[in-house]
Design a protein around this motif. Structure first.
Motif, PDB file in Angstrom:
ATOM      1  N   VAL A 197       3.408   3.421  -6.787  1.00 23.11           N
ATOM      2  CA  VAL A 197       4.692   4.529  -6.970  1.00 23.11           C
ATOM      3  C   VAL A 197       5.232   5.139  -5.702  1.00 23.11           C
ATOM      4  CG1 VAL A 197       4.679   7.316  -8.352  1.00 23.11           C
ATOM      5  CG2 VAL A 197       2.766   5.930  -9.105  1.00 23.11           C
ATOM      6  N   GLU A 198       4.349   5.395  -4.716  1.00 21.64           N
ATOM      7  CA  GLU A 198       5.078   5.739  -3.239  1.00 21.64           C
ATOM      8  C   GLU A 198       6.374   5.100  -2.724  1.00 21.64           C
ATOM      9  OE1 GLU A 198       3.164   7.183   0.957  1.00 21.64           O
ATOM     10  OE2 GLU A 198       2.636   8.135  -0.940  1.00 21.64           O
ATOM     11  N   PRO A 199       6.283   4.250  -2.536  1.00 18.79           N
ATOM     12  CA  PRO A 199       7.575   3.013  -2.041  1.00 18.79           C
ATOM     13  C   PRO A 199       8.143   3.011  -3.654  1.00 18.79           C
ATOM     14  CG  PRO A 199       5.318   1.277  -2.112  1.00 18.79           C
ATOM     15  CD  PRO A 199       5.008   2.891  -3.279  1.00 18.79           C
ATOM     16  N   LEU A 200       7.848   3.224  -4.455  1.00 23.94           N
ATOM     17  CA  LEU A 200       9.428   3.841  -5.529  1.00 23.94           C
ATOM     18  C   LEU A 200      10.054   5.240  -5.249  1.00 23.94           C
ATOM     19  CD1 LEU A 200       8.661   2.361  -8.763  1.00 23.94           C
ATOM     20  CD2 LEU A 200      10.109   1.353  -7.370  1.00 23.94           C
ATOM     21  N   VAL A 201       9.174   5.566  -4.541  1.00 23.68           N
ATOM     22  CA  VAL A 201       9.844   7.523  -4.069  1.00 23.68           C
ATOM     23  C   VAL A 201      10.928   7.449  -2.884  1.00 23.68           C
ATOM     24  CG1 VAL A 201       9.420   9.513  -3.563  1.00 23.68           C
ATOM     25  CG2 VAL A 201       8.206   8.512  -5.310  1.00 23.68           C
ATOM     26  N   GLY A 202       9.800   6.136  -1.846  1.00 22.19           N
ATOM     27  CA  GLY A 202      11.018   5.911  -0.516  1.00 22.19           C
ATOM     28  C   GLY A 202      12.404   5.314  -1.228  1.00 22.19           C
ATOM     29  N   LEU A 203      12.340   4.103  -1.573  1.00 24.30           N
ATOM     30  CA  LEU A 203      13.191   3.629  -2.361  1.00 24.30           C
ATOM     31  C   LEU A 203      14.870   4.911  -3.335  1.00 24.30           C
ATOM     32  CD1 LEU A 203      15.045   1.026  -2.632  1.00 24.30           C
ATOM     33  CD2 LEU A 203      14.116   0.758  -4.697  1.00 24.30           C
ATOM     34  N   ALA A 204      14.108   5.329  -4.002  1.00 28.03           N
ATOM     35  CA  ALA A 204      14.888   6.548  -4.550  1.00 28.03           C
ATOM     36  C   ALA A 204      15.590   7.420  -3.567  1.00 28.03           C
ATOM     37  CB  ALA A 204      13.645   7.572  -5.262  1.00 28.03           C
ATOM     38  N   VAL A 205      14.535   8.196  -2.440  1.00 29.42           N
ATOM     39  CA  VAL A 205      15.423   9.106  -1.752  1.00 29.42           C
ATOM     40  C   VAL A 205      16.165   8.159  -1.208  1.00 29.42           C
ATOM     41  CG1 VAL A 205      14.685   9.851   0.588  1.00 29.42           C
ATOM     42  CG2 VAL A 205      13.498  10.080  -1.497  1.00 29.42           C
ATOM     43  N   ARG A 206      16.132   7.093  -0.447  1.00 31.99           N
ATOM     44  CA  ARG A 206      17.900   6.081   0.337  1.00 31.99           C
ATOM     45  C   ARG A 206      18.547   5.902  -0.646  1.00 31.99           C
ATOM     46  NH1 ARG A 206      19.597   6.611   4.033  1.00 31.99           N
ATOM     47  NH2 ARG A 206      17.107   6.699   5.430  1.00 31.99           N
TER      48      ARG A 206
END
Length: 413
Positions: free
Chosen positions: A14-23
């Motif tokens: 989940v956390e990597p997707l959150v990082g991508l979402a922010v970008r």
């Protein structure tokens, strides 16, 4: 542009997707995330203002349940995951231009099938290369379906892997595909991965050696910048003495017959070091009231790992990358799936030690810590830290923007 990011798995999914979402949002895109309904995931997404579309049951409840998932139950579990993806993703994908699918294979299969039906471009992403067919490494065996010990040719093993995945997940996937008018697939794994999968890992930590059958796009790791300050009590503990050894196993329940916290603390004390335990899904806790140990819950690992003597962990892709970026020596105690791979990479790079097997003793963990705590290992860890890329989400976001600009594929009838 509107993007749907879909996963089913643990914090590491989940956390990597959150990082991508922010970008993506910084570049002007609208983003939704489909993920398990766990409270920690909801808080993580709420903290960056991204909408969570819950899918399936709690990932933590399934992982730390009293009865581990059995081989016999995998097809039924796969059917549930795929059906859940069909329900949640179909609604969440409305109006989206691109879908990014990751997590356990049945979930990715379901999400990409929905994208196919809706005519949305999609990409399959993995956070470790061991699930990508290659002659340079063997596949992971599923529970209850070991590979024949006499077979050592990686190409043959990958053929057996495809058959195993079809047997486990094929019926469930094709039943759900038929329900929305899609044709059956005869090779679930290759259908899920596609011809051009993305590998969201650092090329130094996880070098892709190539495969004639796949055009793999390695974006770099997807890192969510963490600006949180460390809790005051933790900072006071860190300031009160020499850097401690961090021990945490993330989303691993650590089902062993031993008291993992006691083993870890005894091993750390044997090296003359203080211990810092992370509670995690293993429920690590202090074993006495001595002031050389401290326990933390959810914390900014990016800030913390730069202040510890070493990091003892399970070998998840995210924790391995965070410790490597921080220049912290590591001891990896692998529990399952890709974790032995990451343990091997840590040892090969000379930035730490790989524990032999998932069940440490005070003696075995102490021996691994002796390797990790040498000046040479720390110097090597600091040198490698400077080579780890931090632009993975930027690379991926721009690729998705380019993908959305292309002509949308036709919608299935």
């Amino acid at each position: 542009m509107r993007v749907l990011l879909s996963t089913y798995g643990s914090r590491g999914d989940v956390e990597p997707l959150v990082g991508l979402a922010v970008r993506l949002r910084a570049l002007g895109a609208q983003v939704r995330v489909c993920a398990p309904p766990d409270e920690e995931f909801a808080k993580l997404l709420a903290g960056v203002g991204v909408e969570l579309v819950p899918v399936g049951r709690s990932a933590r409840a399934l992982t730390i349940g009293t009865t581990p998932p059995s081989a016999a139950g995998l097809p039924q579990r796969a059917a549930e995951l795929i059906a859940g993806q069909f329900d949640a993703v179909t609604t969440a994908a409305e109006g989206c231009d691109v879908l990014v699918a990751t997590g356990v294979m049945p979930a990715v299969a379901g999400a990409r099938s929905v994208a196919e039906k809706l005519g949305i471009r999609s990409v399959s992403v993995t956070f470790q290369q061991v699930t990508l067919p290659s002659p340079h490494h063997a596949p992971l065996a599923y529970p209850g379906r070991p590979f024949p010990p006499e077979v050592t040719d990686n190409r043959v093993l990958w053929d057996l892997d495809a058959r195993s995945i079809n047997a486990l997940f094929g019926a469930a996937l094709n039943t759900n595909r038929a329900s929305i008018g899609l044709p059956p697939v005869d090779n679930v794994r290759d259908h899920v991965i596609g011809d051009r999968p993305w590998l969201a890992t650092d090329p130094v930590l996880d070098p892709w050696k190539g495969s004639a059958d796949l055009d793999v796009v390695q974006t770099g790791a997807w890192i969510l910048p963490d600006e949180r300050t460390l809790p005051a009590e933790l900072t006071a503990f860190l300031d009160a003495g020499a850097p401690p050894v961090y021990v945490g196993f993330g989303s691993m329940p650590m089902r062993t017959s031993t008291d993992v916290a006691r083993v870890a603390i005894e091993a750390v004390r044997a090296q003359g070091r203080r211990a810092l335990l992370a509670h995690g899904w293993a429920d690590l806790a202090l074993i006495d009231d001595q002031d050389d140990c401290f326990v933390v819950g959810e914390v900014n690992q990016q800030a913390l790992f730069g202040r510890v003597a070493a990091v003892v962990h399970h070998g998840g892709a995210g924790t391995t990358t965070t410790a490597t970026r921080a220049g912290a020596p590591q001891v990896v105690v692998p529990q399952a799936t890709d974790q032995p791979y990451w343990a091997g990479r840590v040892a090969e790079l000379g930035i730490g030690a790989a524990h032999d097997g998932p069940t440490p003793t005070a003696e075995s963990l102490s021996a691994a810590l002796r390797t990790a705590l040498t000046p040479g290992t720390r110097a090597r860890a600091r040198a490698v830290a400077g080579t780890v890329r931090a632009d993975g989400t930027t690379v991926a976001a721009r690729l998705l923007l380019d993908m959305a600009d292309r002509e949308r594929p036709s919608v299935s009838a």
